[in-house]
Design an enzyme around this catalytic site. Sequence first.
Site, mmCIF file in Angstrom:
data_model
loop_
_atom_site.group_PDB
_atom_site.id
_atom_site.type_symbol
_atom_site.label_atom_id
_atom_site.label_comp_id
_atom_site.label_asym_id
_atom_site.label_seq_id
_atom_site.Cartn_x
_atom_site.Cartn_y
_atom_site.Cartn_z
ATOM 1 N N SER A 154 0.779 -0.865 -0.051
ATOM 2 C CA SER A 154 -0.201 0.212 -0.361
ATOM 3 C C SER A 154 1.192 1.572 -0.107
ATOM 4 C CB SER A 154 -1.147 -0.007 1.468
ATOM 5 O OG SER A 154 -1.352 0.556 1.331
ATOM 6 N N TYR A 167 -2.052 -0.449 9.879
ATOM 7 C CA TYR A 167 -2.056 -0.564 8.581
ATOM 8 C C TYR A 167 -0.935 -0.559 7.962
ATOM 9 C CZ TYR A 167 -3.867 -0.970 3.660
ATOM 10 O OH TYR A 167 -4.023 -1.739 2.365
#
Length: 276
Positions: A154, A167
Site C-alpha cells: 500500500s 495497517y
Amino acid sequence: MGRVEGKVAFITGAARGQGRSHAVRLAEEGADIIAIDICAPVETVTYATGTEADLAETASMVEKLDRRIVTAKVDVRDGAAVAEALATGVAELGGLDIVVANAGIASYAAAHEITDAAFREMIDIDLIGVWQTLKAATPYLIERKSGSMVIISSAAGLITPPGLAHYAAAKHGTVGLMRAFANELGPHGIRVNSIHPTQVDTPMIMHDEIYRMFRPDLENPTKDDIVGVSVGMNLIPVPWVEPVDVSNAVLFLGSDEARYITGATLPVDAGIVVKA
C-alpha cells in the site's frame, strides 16, 4: 501469445476486489490460476468480506477466458492450509511461476485507540499472512530456478496516513519481507517486488467506516461525498485508482518484461507518496 502465456499464478484474497482483478488480468494474458480466499467474516473489520459465491464468480470469469483455475477456501493465517491449497493447485496445473500475496484487511482508528484484537488481527493477516504465502511458494520456485513474487502492499507501506497505525505497520513490514526474500531468492533466479497503491475502488475501501473517516463533518456520508477529499490526497487529481491499474502492474512484474527487476517498491499511487 499472451505476456504470461503458459504460466501458473497463485493469488491470495482472490474472491473479489483487487484479487479477482489480478486473477482475470493474468488469465487474459495466458496464465492459469490458483486462487484462495478466506470466504468468511473477519472479526475486527466492519465491512462484509468475500464469500464462497464471490470466489466461484472469480473462477467463472477466469474459465470464460479459456484458462484453468483451482480455488480453495483458505485463511492466510493458517500456514498449513495455505501450503496444502498451493500443493493441490500445483499438482493439478503443473507448476508455479507467479505469486501474488494480495489478501489483506483494513480498519481505522487513532493509534492509541486501536484495540489489541484489531492490531493483532491486522498483523496476522496483512503481514504474517504474506509471509505464510511466500514461505509456501518458495520451494516450488527454487525448484524451477525462476519465478516472480509480488506483494500487494500500500502507499501506507511507504508513508503513514493518520488513523492507520496498525495497517501502516503491517504494510511497512511487507517491504522488509520483500527485501529479505529478494536478497535470499535472487541467486535462484527468483524476483520479489512490492506494489503500493493509493486508494483503490474496492469493497475494502468503499464502505461506511471509511466514508466517515474521510468526512467526519457529515452524519451519513456516501461514496460521492468523499470524492473531493480523496482527490486532494493524490498528486494526480483522481479520487482513487481502479483495481485493473494495480493488476497491470502485477502483470508487468510477473512477465518477462520485468526479468531484471527485483527488490523494488512500485507505487501505483497517483503520486500520493511524493505529494508535498
